[in-house]
Design a protein around this motif. Structure first.
Motif, mmCIF file in Angstrom:
data_model
loop_
_atom_site.group_PDB
_atom_site.id
_atom_site.type_symbol
_atom_site.label_atom_id
_atom_site.label_comp_id
_atom_site.label_asym_id
_atom_site.label_seq_id
_atom_site.Cartn_x
_atom_site.Cartn_y
_atom_site.Cartn_z
ATOM 1 N N MET A 47 6.652 6.422 8.181
ATOM 2 C CA MET A 47 6.011 5.473 7.266
ATOM 3 C C MET A 47 5.131 4.499 8.052
ATOM 4 S SD MET A 47 7.568 6.132 4.186
ATOM 5 C CE MET A 47 7.467 4.611 3.254
ATOM 6 N N ASN A 48 3.948 4.222 7.500
ATOM 7 C CA ASN A 48 3.039 3.229 8.072
ATOM 8 C C ASN A 48 2.337 2.519 6.921
ATOM 9 O OD1 ASN A 48 1.520 1.694 9.825
ATOM 10 N ND2 ASN A 48 0.013 3.307 10.225
ATOM 11 N N HIS A 49 2.326 1.182 6.950
ATOM 12 C CA HIS A 49 1.731 0.385 5.855
ATOM 13 C C HIS A 49 2.374 0.749 4.519
ATOM 14 C CE1 HIS A 49 -1.236 -1.370 8.468
ATOM 15 N NE2 HIS A 49 -1.733 -0.199 8.798
ATOM 16 N N ARG A 50 3.685 0.922 4.531
ATOM 17 C CA ARG A 50 4.471 1.202 3.322
ATOM 18 C C ARG A 50 4.191 2.571 2.720
ATOM 19 N NH1 ARG A 50 3.914 -3.376 -0.978
ATOM 20 N NH2 ARG A 50 5.382 -1.994 -2.001
ATOM 21 N N ASN A 51 3.388 3.381 3.380
ATOM 22 C CA ASN A 51 3.084 4.714 2.872
ATOM 23 C C ASN A 51 3.591 5.785 3.830
ATOM 24 O OD1 ASN A 51 1.805 3.943 0.503
ATOM 25 N ND2 ASN A 51 -0.205 3.833 1.449
ATOM 26 N N PRO A 52 4.166 6.868 3.323
ATOM 27 C CA PRO A 52 4.522 7.981 4.206
ATOM 28 C C PRO A 52 3.251 8.660 4.703
ATOM 29 C CG PRO A 52 4.913 8.578 1.906
ATOM 30 C CD PRO A 52 4.536 7.132 1.914
ATOM 31 N N ILE A 53 3.112 8.826 6.015
ATOM 32 C CA ILE A 53 1.894 9.427 6.575
ATOM 33 C C ILE A 53 2.153 10.852 7.077
ATOM 34 C CG2 ILE A 53 0.785 7.238 7.170
ATOM 35 C CD1 ILE A 53 1.822 7.638 10.047
ATOM 36 N N LEU A 54 3.384 11.114 7.521
ATOM 37 C CA LEU A 54 3.739 12.438 8.037
ATOM 38 C C LEU A 54 5.176 12.749 7.642
ATOM 39 C CD1 LEU A 54 2.412 11.882 11.676
ATOM 40 C CD2 LEU A 54 1.311 13.394 10.015
ATOM 41 N N PHE A 55 5.481 14.035 7.514
ATOM 42 C CA PHE A 55 6.878 14.419 7.363
ATOM 43 C C PHE A 55 7.139 15.667 8.203
ATOM 44 C CE2 PHE A 55 4.640 16.677 4.032
ATOM 45 C CZ PHE A 55 5.290 17.900 3.900
ATOM 46 N N GLU A 56 8.365 15.750 8.699
ATOM 47 C CA GLU A 56 8.735 16.831 9.611
ATOM 48 C C GLU A 56 9.891 17.625 9.023
ATOM 49 O OE1 GLU A 56 10.175 17.468 14.271
ATOM 50 O OE2 GLU A 56 9.652 15.472 13.523
ATOM 51 N N ALA A 57 9.701 18.930 8.920
ATOM 52 C CA ALA A 57 10.739 19.828 8.434
ATOM 53 C C ALA A 57 10.835 21.015 9.381
ATOM 54 C CB ALA A 57 10.424 20.298 7.018
ATOM 55 N N GLU A 58 12.041 21.292 9.860
ATOM 56 C CA GLU A 58 12.275 22.385 10.792
ATOM 57 C C GLU A 58 11.338 22.295 12.000
ATOM 58 O OE1 GLU A 58 11.977 25.973 8.584
ATOM 59 O OE2 GLU A 58 13.821 25.623 7.454
ATOM 60 N N LEU A 155 2.243 12.828 -6.894
ATOM 61 C CA LEU A 155 3.175 12.617 -8.014
ATOM 62 C C LEU A 155 4.593 13.111 -7.734
ATOM 63 C CD1 LEU A 155 0.943 13.595 -11.105
ATOM 64 C CD2 LEU A 155 1.314 11.326 -10.138
ATOM 65 N N ASP A 156 4.873 13.686 -6.540
ATOM 66 C CA ASP A 156 6.238 14.124 -6.273
ATOM 67 C C ASP A 156 7.060 12.960 -5.693
ATOM 68 O OD1 ASP A 156 5.513 13.859 -3.628
ATOM 69 O OD2 ASP A 156 5.652 15.983 -3.134
ATOM 70 N N HIS A 157 8.332 13.226 -5.325
ATOM 71 C CA HIS A 157 9.219 12.156 -4.858
ATOM 72 C C HIS A 157 8.759 11.567 -3.531
ATOM 73 C CE1 HIS A 157 12.124 12.571 -8.043
ATOM 74 N NE2 HIS A 157 12.210 13.871 -7.839
ATOM 75 N N LEU A 158 8.186 12.367 -2.660
ATOM 76 C CA LEU A 158 7.689 11.836 -1.390
ATOM 77 C C LEU A 158 6.525 10.889 -1.630
ATOM 78 C CD1 LEU A 158 7.757 11.780 1.684
ATOM 79 C CD2 LEU A 158 6.357 13.850 1.716
ATOM 80 N N TRP A 159 5.641 11.247 -2.554
ATOM 81 C CA TRP A 159 4.526 10.349 -2.918
ATOM 82 C C TRP A 159 5.059 9.035 -3.467
ATOM 83 C CZ3 TRP A 159 3.532 8.884 -8.055
ATOM 84 C CH2 TRP A 159 2.353 8.163 -8.264
ATOM 85 N N GLU A 160 6.179 9.075 -4.198
ATOM 86 C CA GLU A 160 6.744 7.863 -4.797
ATOM 87 C C GLU A 160 7.307 6.907 -3.749
ATOM 88 O OE1 GLU A 160 9.586 9.150 -7.656
ATOM 89 O OE2 GLU A 160 8.089 9.604 -9.196
ATOM 90 N N TYR A 161 7.551 7.391 -2.506
ATOM 91 C CA TYR A 161 8.002 6.494 -1.444
ATOM 92 C C TYR A 161 6.901 5.508 -1.039
ATOM 93 C CZ TYR A 161 12.579 8.443 -0.231
ATOM 94 O OH TYR A 161 13.893 8.804 -0.244
ATOM 95 N N GLY A 162 5.640 5.840 -1.333
ATOM 96 C CA GLY A 162 4.526 4.972 -0.953
ATOM 97 C C GLY A 162 4.150 4.014 -2.061
#
Length: 574
Positions: A47-58, A155-162
């Motif tokens: 997270m940066n500036h209250r927005n998710p910028i990257l996510f890591e899976a596997e 509009l998904d749950h990850l977008w809602e984190y921002g």
């Protein structure tokens, strides 16, 4: 942080050094959170500036849509139709029949390549996915079958984190416009993209589908006739054009008209910060033409906050959450081309509009928020609540807590057989509800004492529901409206009111109303010790007038007002 920057550089080699430093800054706060997907996979989110910028899976890094809106060309992009977005946000993968093939051909990708998905007419990505086949395989399959496994969407749950902002409007490349022209059966030579120096008025665009190219292609006139045609357009032609739009598009256009009308004629710089609810209910509503009514539910936005987010992306205004759950307009760019170019509709004038604004301010109906106390399960109380399926952080109302306690007592046969008004204290109740000094002394508790002790040891929360808005749950007990009397120079007294914003009250409107009622000077200043809040200060002890306004006019419960007892005592009439 250095390791993350090197991993980002390896994953996205097209990023320049400056862009890399901007995406993963050296000194700014960078938060890392752990979440789980619907399949149970562990996901690391940066997270940066209250927005998710990257996510890591596997151990694979993926950009979020927030990052792709800043760097839209980071990934090879495939366009689809706007209605497909809802399906993708619901968990569907992107099928090849939904992919728009431009005349220049699809981007060359291999199976497993990370790709972005855009909507036709807007280059801002709305989804991130992995290609399930190469470009050659897609064409060989006749553009049939699954093309992309979608990992993340707008509009998904990850977008809602921002900050839940909407995609910006980015001009499509010429190839995209050409594809759109061809699919709509237009002449290849008719360009639908605006000239680089030509200003595009967002009120002429279809906000429903963000189909920028299609709308401009239909509505744009040759440059040498545009101004003349705009002046000579008859009322009948305008009515026909309006009737040809869907009801949702008409409501979008009405919101745009009232929005720009209110900013141009109603709102002044001295009105800021302005509650968004006041802006809609007072300023925009007064700009609505006769016979029409603003209804955000009938627009594509569904919520007024999403409409304002769209305007904020256009850099027309700035909205800020001055207190949790209460948004205010803090800045307006009155020099913005869209505001300057807006023409006030016939029947409205600047003078009458200003009068209407004042009248609406006076007549605006305030609805007190619904406040419900809630309780969160704390770590110490987990053993008592886990039998009923609750865990740490579960939010319950007082009646739900009561039911959990009653069911626990009955299921464990803890009701005293000789006196059913008492409950036997077992090991779990002892650890959860009794202090160490009481554990050897108390073996039974009355029902009411059992419940009160339980509520005292749960985490206090409260839910606030403003009229026409979604409920907001906040930690702790809600702060009351605080009224105090302060002494100033020359033994003068002033009345100070704080925390009005928490109850959806506009401090400026309260100050103006009090000033008119008591004929005394009222000012607004930052509240000491409370970030982003203001306090109202009015000359004299005005608690009597304030109490009448808050209790009778605004119908706020007395328990949420602190300091009414400081009202001056009225002398007896002889």
């Amino acid at each position: 942080r250095r390791k993350l920057r090197s991993e980002v550089a390896a994953a996205f080699p097209t990023l320049s050094t400056e862009q890399l430093a901007e995406l993963v800054p050296n000194k700014e706060e960078l938060n890392v959170i752990k979440i789980h997907s619907h399949k149970g996979e562990a996901i690391t989110v940066y997270m940066n500036h209250r927005n998710p910028i990257l996510f890591e899976a596997e151990k694979v890094l993926y950009p979020t849509v927030y990052t792709l809106w800043v760097y839209p060309d980071l990934l090879p992009a495939f366009a689809t139709w706007p209605p497909v977005l809802q399906k993708l946000a619901g968990g569907a993968d992107l099928m090849l029949p939904g992919v728009v093939v431009p005349p220049s051909g699809l981007p060359q990708v291999q199976r497993g390549t990370l790709c972005a998905v855009t909507l036709l007419g807007n280059r801002a990505p709305v989804a991130v996915g992995v290609a399930t086949m190469s470009t050659e395989e897609m064409l060989a399959a006749g553009m049939k079958g699954k093309g992309f496994a979608v990992l993340h969407t707008h509009l998904d749950h990850l977008w809602e984190y921002g900050d839940k902002s909407s995609p910006p409007t980015l001009a499509p490349l010429e190839t995209t416009c050409a594809a759109e022209e061809e699919l709509q059966g237009k002449e290849p030579g008719s360009s639908c993209c605006p000239e680089p120096q030509q200003h595009v008025d967002i009120r002429d665009l279809s906000l429903k589908d963000r189909d920028t190219c299609a709308e401009l292609g239909k509505e744009e006139l040759p440059e040498n006739r545009a101004a003349e045609a705009a002046e000579d357009a008859s009322t009948e032609e305008q009515q026909e054009a309006e009737d040809s739009r869907t009801p949702q598009e008409q409501m979008d256009a009405l919101f745009n008209q009232c929005f720009f009308h209110a900013l141009k004629c109603k709102v002044k710089k001295s009105d800021l910060p302005l509650l968004t609810s006041t802006f809609l209910g007072s300023h925009m509503a007064s700009c609505c033409p006769a016979g029409k009514q603003l209804d955000i539910k009938k627009s594509r936005y569904k919520k007024f906050s999403k409409f304002l987010q769209c305007m904020q992306h256009q850099r027309i205004l700035q909205v800020k959450e001055l207190s949790k759950g209460v948004e205010s307009i803090v800045d307006v760019d009155w020099k913005h081309p869209d505001i300057k170019a807006f023409a006030v509709p016939e029947g409205f004038s600047s003078a009458s509009a200003a009068q209407d604004s004042k009248r609406e301010d006076r007549e605006q109906v305030y609805h007190a928020p619904e406040i419900i106390p809630l309780y969160g399960v704390s770590t110490k109380m987990i053993p008592l609540f886990q039998e009923s399926g609750h865990r740490k952080g579960s939010v319950l109302s007082s009646s739900e807590v009561r039911n959990v306690i009653i069911n626990y007592v009955k299921s464990n046969e803890l009701v005293d057989e000789t006196n059913k008004n008492f409950v036997k204290v077992n090991a779990i109740l002892c650890d959860c509800l009794l202090d160490k000094s009481e554990q050897d002394e108390i073996s039974h508790l009355k029902w009411d004492e059992l419940l009160s002790r339980c509520l005292e040891r749960l985490q206090p929360l409260h839910q606030v529901t403003f009229s026409g808005q979604e409920p907001v749950v906040r930690k702790g007990n809600i702060e009351p409206i605080d009224i105090s009397i302060a002494q100033r120079s020359s033994n003068k007294k002033v009345t100070i009111i704080k925390n009005l914003e928490l109850y959806g009250l506009d401090p400026q409107c309260v100050a103006n109303t009090l000033q008119q009622k008591v004929q005394a000077s009222a000012t607004i200043s930052p509240a000491p010790g409370a970030k982003d809040r203001v306090q109202v200060q009015i000359q004299g002890n005005q608690i009597h007038h304030l109490a009448k306004m808050l209790l009778e006019e605004y119908q706020l419960p007395r328990k949420y007002i602190q300091g009414l007892e400081k009202a001056p005592k009225l002398g007896r009439k002889k």
